[in-house]
Scaffold this active site. Structure first.
Site, PDB file in Angstrom:
ATOM      1  N   TRP A 119     -11.650  -9.312   4.785  1.00 42.92           N
ATOM      2  CA  TRP A 119     -10.761  -8.659   5.746  1.00 42.92           C
ATOM      3  C   TRP A 119     -11.546  -8.493   7.031  1.00 42.92           C
ATOM      4  CZ3 TRP A 119      -5.677  -7.879   5.590  1.00 42.92           C
ATOM      5  CH2 TRP A 119      -5.125  -7.146   6.659  1.00 42.92           C
ATOM      6  N   MET A 158      -9.506  -3.841  -2.391  1.00 42.25           N
ATOM      7  CA  MET A 158      -9.794  -3.578  -0.973  1.00 42.25           C
ATOM      8  C   MET A 158     -10.971  -2.603  -0.851  1.00 42.25           C
ATOM      9  SD  MET A 158      -6.024  -3.646   0.753  1.00 42.25           S
ATOM     10  CE  MET A 158      -5.211  -2.536  -0.363  1.00 42.25           C
ATOM     11  N   THR A 159     -12.161  -3.156  -1.074  1.00 36.98           N
ATOM     12  CA  THR A 159     -13.375  -2.337  -1.124  1.00 36.98           C
ATOM     13  C   THR A 159     -13.935  -2.088   0.277  1.00 36.98           C
ATOM     14  OG1 THR A 159     -14.432  -4.432  -1.699  1.00 36.98           O
ATOM     15  CG2 THR A 159     -14.103  -2.835  -3.480  1.00 36.98           C
ATOM     16  N   TYR A 160     -13.123  -1.417   1.083  1.00 33.46           N
ATOM     17  CA  TYR A 160     -13.532  -1.035   2.437  1.00 33.46           C
ATOM     18  C   TYR A 160     -12.649   0.133   2.848  1.00 33.46           C
ATOM     19  CZ  TYR A 160     -10.126  -4.857   2.539  1.00 33.46           C
ATOM     20  OH  TYR A 160      -9.077  -5.687   2.252  1.00 33.46           O
ATOM     21  N   GLU A 195       0.850  -1.204   0.000  1.00 37.20           N
ATOM     22  CA  GLU A 195       0.000   0.000   0.000  1.00 37.20           C
ATOM     23  C   GLU A 195       0.876   1.241   0.000  1.00 37.20           C
ATOM     24  OE1 GLU A 195      -3.035  -0.166   3.011  1.00 37.20           O
ATOM     25  OE2 GLU A 195      -3.380  -2.280   2.629  1.00 37.20           O
TER      26      GLU A 195
END
Ligand SMILES: *[C@@H]1O[C@H](CO)[C@@H](O)[C@H](O)[C@H]1NC(C)=O
Ligand SMILES: *[C@@H]1O[C@H](CO)[C@@H](O)[C@H](O)[C@H]1NC(C)=O
Length: 344
Positions: A250, A102-104, A32
């Site tokens: 996650w 990472m859809t959060y 990231e």
């Protein structure tokens, strides 16, 4: 690691050796992000090199050692600006087996007004770049940049992000001044695990956000936007309609892993998520005279994997009586001895 060819080669060699020694199925990269947070902008191209060289080395390793090829995946960004700066999407899509979006963390207490952690769509209170802080927008962007839908895995959070409300308002976009108190177990202000949310007592008010298809709850002056079984179902439906490859979670340990809190068995969210849609729906309108032998295979059989004697490149996966015909990677056949695909 990525700056020079020798650095990448050393990493790739040691990764393969480690994965093979401990019988892993593959490698997931979680960086990231290339070209951000101190990483120079040239790391965008170097990330492509790393992924390409890893994939080539995994291919050679499988051929040389006659083993199932190691899988290669990466956790990737969901914000459009980050995606644009970090990835050469078309170039990394081919060597990767899966792309975990990472859809959060779309919204959090750092924003000063309440927002949902992982909404499916934009809300009417979103403006500016915030109109893109949702699953529909992120995945659309990945697809528009050339990512194949079947390699994209949607990220399902097992936690919620918290806020401390400052006025009487408690809806979406209500003023806040930081996180709610830390959860009693996770002990970190800003989020609560699902097992710290699911057992709210009667003091909590749970609301559904129809336009985003996710819930939030208020508890005194605490506010939390999270996911429950209903929002998981909405997202699975969306994921299926958009032909995505699947889901990633996650994290495993923020679900009610022991079944101690939610009175809904172990891993209530993840078990709900993994409930597949049947090969042939049980509610099929097909007349019983034309029963499909493939769809019937698992009827009465325990959950698990089974050989398809008439076609060894496929196998059956049985789950709760439903049949899923699965296919091995090309060149491999199903072996019942390991319940896996391997070389003939
Ligand atoms: C979802 O994304 C697509 C593509 O960007 C867009 O056309 C559509 O309006 C979005 N749907 C909603 C409900 O926001
Ligand atoms: C084995 O797989 C093929 C598809 O590859 C399928 O058509 C066939 O029905 C399967 N065998 C059985 C016994 O169901």
């Amino acid at each position: 690691v990525v700056a020079r060819p020798e650095g990448r080669a050393a990493f790739i060699r040691s990764a393969i050796s480690y994965l093979r020694t401990h019988n892993f199925d593959g490698l997931n990269l979680a960086w990231e992000y290339p070209g951000q947070n101190g990483s120079p902008s040239s790391d965008k191209e170097r990330f492509t090199l790393l992924v390409t060289e890893l994939s080539k080395a995994f291919e050679d390793d499988a051929k040389d050692n006659r083993k199932t090829q190691l899988l290669l995946s990466a956790n990737v960004a969901s914000f459009r600006s980050t995606i644009d700066r970090a990835y050469e999407v078309e170039k990394i899509a081919h060597p990767l087996d899966f792309i975990n979006v990472m859809t959060y963390d779309y919204h959090g207490h750092w924003e000063g007004v309440t927002g949902q952690n992982s909404p499916l769509y934009r809300s009417s209170v979103d403006s500016g770049s915030h109109v893109h802080h949702n699953i529909n927008s992120s995945i659309s962007h990945w697809l528009a940049l050339g990512a194949p839908s079947e390699k994209l895995l949607l990220g399902f959070p097992t936690y919620g992000r918290t806020y401390r409300l400052t006025t009487g308002a408690s809806g979406l976009g209500a003023p806040s001044n930081g996180p709610a108190d830390a959860g009693p177990y996770t002990r970190t202000a800003g989020f609560w695990s699902f097992y710290e949310i699911c057992n709210f007592d009667s003091g909590a008010i749970v609301e559904w956000i129809p336009e985003q298809e996710v819930p939030y709850a208020t508890y005194g002056s605490s506010w939390v936007g999270y996911d429950d079984k209903r929002s998981y179902s909405s997202k699975v439906q969306w994921m299926t309609n958009n032909n995505l490859g699947g889901a990633h979670v996650w994290t495993l340990d923020m679900d009610d892993f022991g079944g101690y809190f939610c009175a809904d068995g172990t891993y209530p969210l993840i078990n709900h998520l993994r409930m597949p849609s049947p090969l042939t729906p049980t509610t099929t309108k097909a007349p019983t005279t034309t029963r499909d032998p493939v769809a019937e295979f698992c009827s009465g059989r325990p959950n698990g994997l089974y050989e398809n004697v008439s076609d060894k490149t496929t196998y059956f996966q049985c789950f709760q009586g439903n049949t899923y015909l699965q296919r091995c990677q090309s060149g491999l056949i199903y072996w019942d001895s390991c319940k896996c695909c391997n070389w003939p």
